[in-house]
Design an enzyme around this catalytic site. Structure first.
Site, PDB file in Angstrom:
ATOM      1  N   ASP A 181       2.732   5.706  -6.366  1.00  0.00           N
ATOM      2  CA  ASP A 181       3.965   5.668  -5.584  1.00  0.00           C
ATOM      3  C   ASP A 181       5.229   5.631  -6.438  1.00  0.00           C
ATOM      4  O   ASP A 181       6.333   5.703  -5.903  1.00  0.00           O
ATOM      5  CB  ASP A 181       3.954   4.443  -4.649  1.00  0.00           C
ATOM      6  N   HIS A 211      -1.914  -2.274  -9.658  1.00  0.00           N
ATOM      7  CA  HIS A 211      -2.951  -1.734  -8.777  1.00  0.00           C
ATOM      8  C   HIS A 211      -4.168  -2.638  -8.831  1.00  0.00           C
ATOM      9  O   HIS A 211      -4.473  -3.185  -9.894  1.00  0.00           O
ATOM     10  CB  HIS A 211      -3.344  -0.312  -9.219  1.00  0.00           C
ATOM     11  N   HIS A 265       0.878  -1.194   0.000  1.00  0.00           N
ATOM     12  CA  HIS A 265       0.000   0.000   0.000  1.00  0.00           C
ATOM     13  C   HIS A 265       0.912   1.241   0.000  1.00  0.00           C
ATOM     14  O   HIS A 265       1.812   1.350  -0.836  1.00  0.00           O
ATOM     15  CB  HIS A 265      -0.911  -0.126   1.239  1.00  0.00           C
TER      16      HIS A 265
END
Ligand code: CMC
Length: 429
Positions: free
Chosen positions: A365, A308, A267
């Site tokens: 990210d 994802h 995450h």
């Protein structure tokens, strides 16, 4: 035209149940399966909740196939271009963009809640100097219920809102305090004449020995990154906040649980892992080798910042952040070999059959760490940056749930342990 319900028939017993179709404003139709267990006697099994909606929500919409993200209906690209983090915070919390008076009042309120109880600095000083800042943040945010317990009646909407505002206001102060503890610097207090991101950067980097001027490039970049990280519907940490909230726990405890969930490398912890991975790859010439490692089923290595659960297309936040990373490096007049490495990694991966077939694209990210690094944020603080921004989403989702209370969150299981067996005395084992 109204949808006809889906009929589910158990071929073993001949019993049928009608499953109504729930349609949101947008997104896939969803089957209401509440009657399956009482009517047919079966629970439903969906590990990782890959196809299960846990709630209805009016806050954030994602179309993962098309790469769409909207907060309260507004496309993320437009908010990133024209809005500010606190305006987005108001939007997520209240459902509408503020008018000028509402915005001024909101900014004032956040500003005047940004100081923390002095004893929190004493609390932070108890941690080992090199404790991971996410560990400190989970503990410190959880402890807020002990410091601000007077107004914590969760049945009172005014007190609920106050707790939400306090958390948005105090997160940067606490994050900077954790960093300063690591650095061995004395406390820095929030300056009310600065904007939210300027205030944060001032608390992070100012030292008593000299005056500190916040870089406008840094303040602007942080505002953008905070907008992009503010909410992402029912991701793991937000679902954690909602689950803990469903027990009636106080909001500080809920957000502390959210911080802990966010820390995981699958995450929000991925932003820290991306930087470590790029450093490990070291040189553009090694990229292909690492892409091969990521494809090897027998190798646990994954390309961090790739893939994802919901996006099966380019994460719209990643494209904005990639552009911003170029801009920040240009404006600072710097180059970063890790940026070149990241772009080469993206190029090779996006041309690779494995990544194409599995629809694995860079996520939020992947490039954010390049910006944090350029602005002097240490790698161990990357996920804390994410947590500051996501606090807005957590408290918005928590408020939405608290304003429309539902049942306690309590999944079922398929038990696969031993069947009943008699206790055996220790001498007979
Ligand atoms: N590198 C290599 N292979 C991957 C990757 C990756 N980064 N991500 C997924 N796969 C493969 C995976 O091995 C699986 O292959 P197979 O079908 O052959 O078993 C397939 O793609 C589907 O992956 P999954 O693990 O079933 O997908 P998921 O939806 O459960 O997990 C994820 C999503 C984000 C946890 C995963 O893609 C991942 O671990 N990515 C790296 C960590 C990361 O960047 N996390 C940040 C997510 S976005 C921001 C946030 O949530 O905070």
């Amino acid at each position: 035209m109204s949808d006809k319900p889906v009929i589910l028939t158990d071929q073993n017993t001949g019993k049928s149940v009608e499953l109504p179709i729930i349609r949101g404003t947008e997104g896939e139709p969803t089957l209401d399966i509440k009657s399956v267990a009482p009517e047919l006697g079966y629970f439903t099994y969906d590990p990782g909740y890959a196809g299960t909606a846990s709630c209805t929500s009016k806050i954030t919409f994602i179309d993962g196939g098309k790469g769409i993200l909207r907060y309260r209906g507004y496309p993320i690209e437009q908010l990133a271009e024209s809005s500010s983090f606190l305006e987005v915070a108001f939007l997520l919390l209240n459902g509408e963009l503020p008018n000028q008076d509402e915005y001024t009042e909101f900014v004032n309120e956040i500003t005047y809640h940004s100081m923390v109880h002095e004893k929190l600095n004493t609390f932070i000083s108890g941690f080992h100097f090199d404790a991971h800042p996410m560990a400190m943040m989970a503990g410190v945010v959880g402890s807020l219920a002990a410091f601000y317990h007077a107004k914590l009646d969760m049945n009172n909407p005014v007190e609920r809102k106050l707790a939400a505002m306090r958390m948005i206001a105090k997160m940067p102060t606490l994050a900077a305090a954790c960093y300063r503890h690591y650095m061995g610097w004395p406390s820095a207090y929030p300056l009310n004449n600065l904007s939210y991101t300027e205030r944060f950067l001032h608390m992070m980097f100012s030292v008593p020995a000299e005056s500190y001027k916040v870089s406008p490039v840094a303040a602007k970049a942080f505002d953008l990154l905070f907008i992009l990280h503010a909410d992402h519907e029912q991701n793991a940490s937000t679902s954690t906040v909602r689950l803990v909230g469903s027990t009636g726990a106080n909001p500080y405890a809920c957000v502390a649980a959210g911080i802990s969930a966010l820390w995981g490398p699958a995450h929000g912890g991925a932003n820290e892992e991306v930087l470590k991975m790029l450093e490990q790859i070291g040189h553009v010439s090694n990229v292909a080798k690492f892409v091969d490692k990521a494809k090897d089923r027998d190798d646990p290595f994954r390309l961090m910042g790739f893939g994802h659960r919901v996006y099966k297309n380019y994460d719209p936040r990643a494209s904005i952040i990639r552009e911003a990373a170029h801009e920040v490096l240009d404006e600072l007049g710097r180059s970063d070999p890790l940026m070149d490495l990241a772009m080469e990694l993206e190029r090779i991966a996006l041309e690779d059959e494995y990544f194409i077939e599995k629809k694995l694209y860079p996520n939020v990210d992947f490039y954010s760490g390049i910006i944090y690094r350029a602005l002097g944020i240490p790698v161990s603080m990357f996920t804390v940056m994410f947590a500051i921004a996501r606090t807005v989403g957590w408290v918005s989702q928590w408020l939405e749930q608290a304003n429309n209370p539902s049942r306690i969150g309590r999944p079922r299981q398929v038990y696969t342990g031993p069947a009943e067996r008699p206790y055996v005395d220790i001498e007979q084992r």
